[in-house]
Every structure is written in C-alpha cells, then in structure tokens.
Design a protein around this motif. Structure first.
Motif, short mmCIF file in Angstrom:
data_model
loop_
_atom_site.label_atom_id
_atom_site.label_comp_id
_atom_site.label_asym_id
_atom_site.label_seq_id
_atom_site.Cartn_x
_atom_site.Cartn_y
_atom_site.Cartn_z
N ALA A 82 0.86 -1.19 0.00
CA ALA A 82 0.00 0.00 0.00
C ALA A 82 0.89 1.23 0.00
CB ALA A 82 -0.91 0.01 1.22
N LEU A 91 -7.00 2.69 2.88
CA LEU A 91 -5.72 2.64 2.18
C LEU A 91 -5.76 3.53 0.95
CD1 LEU A 91 -5.27 -1.24 1.76
CD2 LEU A 91 -4.58 0.15 3.73
N LYS A 93 -3.85 3.01 -2.60
CA LYS A 93 -3.02 2.11 -3.40
C LYS A 93 -2.98 2.63 -4.84
CE LYS A 93 -3.37 -2.25 -3.19
NZ LYS A 93 -1.90 -2.26 -3.42
N VAL A 114 -2.24 -6.69 4.06
CA VAL A 114 -1.42 -5.59 3.54
C VAL A 114 -0.04 -5.66 4.20
CG1 VAL A 114 -1.21 -3.08 3.39
CG2 VAL A 114 -3.46 -4.16 3.16
#
Ligand code: 5RP
Length: 214
Positions: A82, A91, A93, A114
């Motif tokens: 991430a 998150l 990403k 993750v």
C-alpha cells in the motif's frame, strides 16, 4: 522512514498466513517483490493469480503456479502493499498503477493482508488518489472530475489511462463514492477498511500485526 529491510520483513511475515491448497492473490510493487521468493521457498501446493504482468512474470520465474484470473473466482488470501495506511484501515493504493486489478483481487479474497514498511502508516490520507480512466471520452471525464493529473506512463494492461486525483481527502468514503460514481472512472486507489483484514507493518526488525475490525 521505511527501508528495503522493512519491506522484506513485512513480506516474510505474511508468508506464514499461506497454507497448502490455498488460492493466493499476489499484489504488485516493491514490497510484493520480497513476498514472491519467500512464498516460492515454502514450496507449498498453491495456486496464484497475479495483479500485474510484472508480478506474474516474477512469480512464474520463481516456480510459483500462476493462473489466469478467468480460472479463479475467489481467493483464500491476497497479499499486497500500500502507499498509505490510515489508522482506521483506509488505504491508498495504485502507486504502481495496478489498483484496479488489485482491488478486484482484494475484494475476492477471504483475507486481504497488507504488507508495509514504516513509511506507509499515516495520521490521515493525504496527497492524491490514483485513478484509472476509460480512454473513451477521456476529456469529458477529466472535465467532470477536475483535479486529475494524467501520469506519463503506459496504459494499464486493460487499456485504462492512469492519473492521480488531487482534491480533498478528509472524507475517504465520500470521495470513494464520488470517484466510483463518475462515468469514465474504471476504478480508484481508495480501498475501504471493510476490504482489509490484516496489516503487517515492519519497524526495524519488528513487525506489527494490526487486525482491521470493520
Ligand atoms: C501498486 C500498489 C502498490 O502496492 C503500492 O504502490 C505500494 O508499492 P511498494 O510496495 O512498491 O511501496 O498499489 O499499484
């Protein structure tokens, strides 16, 4: 400050979650690059699907069994890196532009893990959010969204145009809904906490295991 050693430590810790017989989703990026040899070294009987040609090539070269996604409809586990990890599990990403495929794989996984070095946890999401856009009608999509800067990178393996949305990130759920609802947006790099099960964050040689409750 993160380091290569921390990426390796987080990636190696995640391999303990993988068991014989599992179907495994493989993410993309420099942290995942440490996962692949560690997974291959365990010599488990597993089936993998990769989220990018880069990961598929590397995994195959290491002897992992990599299938096309059309042969698989769910995963026991998916493991990915991430760019930012908020305290509540949101998150960002897509630094590697693979977020559309990564989100499909993460969403199809019973357990999405993750892996991250210590530079990835943040007090609040900030900066920009990667987006993948349809090439068709691109100018209209950019006008509608405003705030997207296109990246000077090749199109995604699925033909999408890659950019970054710059705007207010203080309410990730609202922004995620807005981006998802905009015609022409294939997908964006905001991943909701409901998709995330475990976060492994390496600090030095220690790996913190956060379980995301949502
Ligand atoms: C690729 C991603 C990566 O997981 C993210 O950019 C983190 O990459 P790295 O492990 O190289 O820091 O989302 O699309």
């Amino acid at each position: 400050m993160g380091s290569e050693d921390e990426k390796r430590a987080a990636a190696h810790a995640s391999v303990d979650f993988v068991e014989n017989g599992m179907t495994v989703g493989l993410g993309t990026g420099s942290t995942v690059a440490y996962l692949l040899p560690a997974l291959a070294a365990r010599a488990l009987d597993i089936r993998c699907v990769a989220t990018s040609p880069r990961t598929a090539d590397a995994a195959t070269a290491l002897g992992l069994r990599v299938l096309d996604f059309d042969a698989v409809d769910r995963f026991d586990i998916a493991i990915d890196g991430a760019d930012q990890i908020a305290p509540d599990g949101w998150l960002i990403k897509g630094g590697g532009a693979a977020h559309t495929r990564e989100k499909i794989v993460a969403n199809a996984a019973d357990r999405f893990v993750v892996i991250a070095d210590s530079s990835k946890p943040v007090a609040a999401l900030h900066g920009s959010v990667p987006v993948e856009l349809m090439a068709y009608g691109l100018a209209a999509t950019l006008r509608e969204l405003s705030g997207v800067v296109l990246r000077d990178v090749p199109r995604s393996p699925d033909g999408g145009v890659i950019g970054d949305f710059h705007g207010d990130l203080s309410d990730p759920a609202a922004l995620a809904a807005r981006l998802s609802g905009a015609p022409g947006v294939v997908d964006h790099g905001l991943f909701a906490p409901s998709m995330v099960h475990d976060v492994l964050i390496a600090r030095g040689t220690e790996v913190e295991h956060r379980v995301i409750e949502s």
